[in-house]
Design an enzyme around this catalytic site. Structure first.
Site, short mmCIF file in Angstrom:
data_model
loop_
_atom_site.label_atom_id
_atom_site.label_comp_id
_atom_site.label_asym_id
_atom_site.label_seq_id
_atom_site.Cartn_x
_atom_site.Cartn_y
_atom_site.Cartn_z
N ASP A 22 -7.73 153.56 64.98
CA ASP A 22 -6.38 153.28 64.51
C ASP A 22 -5.95 154.31 63.46
O ASP A 22 -6.78 154.85 62.74
CB ASP A 22 -6.34 151.86 63.93
N GLY A 23 -4.66 154.53 63.39
CA GLY A 23 -4.11 155.38 62.33
C GLY A 23 -3.66 156.75 62.80
O GLY A 23 -3.30 157.60 61.98
N THR A 68 -3.31 146.37 76.45
CA THR A 68 -2.22 145.92 77.33
C THR A 68 -0.90 145.88 76.54
O THR A 68 0.17 146.05 77.11
CB THR A 68 -2.53 144.52 77.93
N GLU A 69 -1.01 145.67 75.22
CA GLU A 69 0.20 145.62 74.38
C GLU A 69 0.79 147.02 74.14
O GLU A 69 1.97 147.16 73.80
CB GLU A 69 -0.11 144.96 73.03
N ASN A 70 -0.03 148.06 74.30
CA ASN A 70 0.46 149.43 74.03
C ASN A 70 1.54 149.88 75.01
O ASN A 70 2.25 150.85 74.74
CB ASN A 70 -0.70 150.44 74.04
N ARG A 190 -13.25 149.50 62.53
CA ARG A 190 -11.82 149.75 62.66
C ARG A 190 -11.38 150.72 61.57
O ARG A 190 -11.66 150.49 60.38
CB ARG A 190 -10.99 148.47 62.56
C1 FPP Z 1 -4.04 153.97 67.45
O1 FPP Z 1 -3.30 154.68 66.48
C2 FPP Z 1 -4.45 154.80 68.56
C3 FPP Z 1 -4.16 154.57 69.87
C4 FPP Z 1 -3.40 153.41 70.33
C5 FPP Z 1 -4.59 155.49 70.93
C6 FPP Z 1 -5.96 156.07 70.79
C7 FPP Z 1 -6.00 157.30 71.61
C8 FPP Z 1 -6.67 158.45 71.32
C9 FPP Z 1 -7.53 158.62 70.15
C10 FPP Z 1 -6.53 159.65 72.19
C11 FPP Z 1 -6.90 159.49 73.62
C12 FPP Z 1 -8.21 158.88 73.86
C13 FPP Z 1 -9.09 159.31 74.79
C14 FPP Z 1 -10.31 158.48 75.01
C15 FPP Z 1 -8.92 160.53 75.57
P1 FPP Z 1 -1.80 154.27 66.23
O2 FPP Z 1 -0.95 155.09 67.11
O3 FPP Z 1 -1.64 152.80 66.40
O4 FPP Z 1 -1.63 154.68 64.74
P2 FPP Z 1 -0.65 153.99 63.66
O5 FPP Z 1 -1.15 152.59 63.48
O6 FPP Z 1 -0.86 154.83 62.45
O7 FPP Z 1 0.74 154.06 64.20
#
Ligand code: FPP
Length: 248
Positions: A22-23, A68-70, A190
């Site tokens: 996350d982040g 699934t929420e993404n 996390r």
């Molecule tokens: C969360 O950060 C991250 C994700 C939902 C996607 C994770 C994907 C990757 C690290 C790249 C692709 C992965 C692979 C395995 C090729 P966020 O976007 O929720 O961050 P925020 O909370 O700061 O908005």
């Protein structure tokens, strides 16, 4: 060898580490860039942590890559994440094979865009005989979805007389989850300072040690991984028993 790494007791290594990466978005914002820039840099941490776990001897690493929420995110971001997945699998296939790492997925990958689905299938096929570590990507995954699927299958099997109600045990439920065959995570990490589980491996983390760090995923390095493992190794895992009982 890094000082932190040398402190790790290899005999007490978690067999399975699960990560909520996350982040990425906030990291990108900090750098004055669009969110996708954060995801692109997050791939570097995926590589680094996969390598770090394999080097130590962790047997399973499960990364929450897309829930699934993404799907509810802006379509530009969803498309970029799907493209990044295809690109990364293509680029990393050789490294996975060279390091004897097997790619697996949990989640409903058949509902991903066709290109991502096909890239995943070919990655899974190309690495299926590797045995050093399983790199499990949770994609189009959510724990409640998985549990509902398991309940439906079990209910159908009972209705059709394939199993009796008495045969429904924890082990049977385990075998109906997408993680079947993979031991439960012992350590869940996390990043980014959020302290939530976000519908991730709810059944499987019953006894996992939880580790939260403020570091954003693109900054999460091997040293941070070692720190998390050392923290894990200092915990007393009691599994519902008393401290006196487990220390005997
Ligand atoms: C969360 O950060 C991250 C994700 C939902 C996607 C994770 C994907 C990757 C690290 C790249 C692709 C992965 C692979 C395995 C090729 P966020 O976007 O929720 O961050 P925020 O909370 O700061 O908005």
């Amino acid at each position: 060898m890094s000082e932190l790494k040398s402190k790790i007791d290899l005999k007490k290594l978690p067999k399975h580490i699960a990560v909520i990466m996350d982040g990425n978005g906030r990291w990108a914002k900090q750098h004055g860039k669009p969110r996708v820039f954060g995801h692109k840099n997050g791939v570097r941490s995926v590589r680094e942590i996969s390598e770090g776990c394999a080097e130590l001897g962790v047997e399973h690493l499960t990364l929450y890559a897309f829930s699934t929420e993404n799907w509810g995110r802006p379509s530009l971001e969803v498309n970029a994440l799907m493209a990044l997945l295809v690109e990364t699998i293509g680029k990393e296939m050789r490294t996975l094979n060279e390091n004897n790492i097997r790619l697996k997925t949990i989640g409903d990958i058949s509902n991903l865009p066709e290109r991502s689905y096909k890239a995943l299938l070919s990655g899974i096929e190309a690495t299926k005989n590797n045995s050093r570590m399983d790199l499990v990507l949770a994609l189009n995954y959510s724990s409640r979805w998985e549990i509902v699927q398991a309940i439906k299958t079990i209910a159908k099997d009972v209705k059709e007389g394939i199993i009796s109600e008495q045969e429904i045990t924890g082990d049977l439920v385990d075998n109906h989850l997408t993680t079947r065959g993979i031991p439960d995570p012992e350590l869940l990490i996390r990043t980014s300072g959020e302290k939530r589980i976000s519908n991730y491996l709810l059944w499987q983390i019953a006894y996992a040690e939880l580790y939260f760090t403020d570091v954003f995923w693109p900054d999460f390095s091997k040293e941070h991984l070692y720190q998390a493992i050392l923290d894990f190794q200092q915990r007393e895992r009691r599994f519902g028993k008393t401290g006196e009982q487990v220390r005997k």
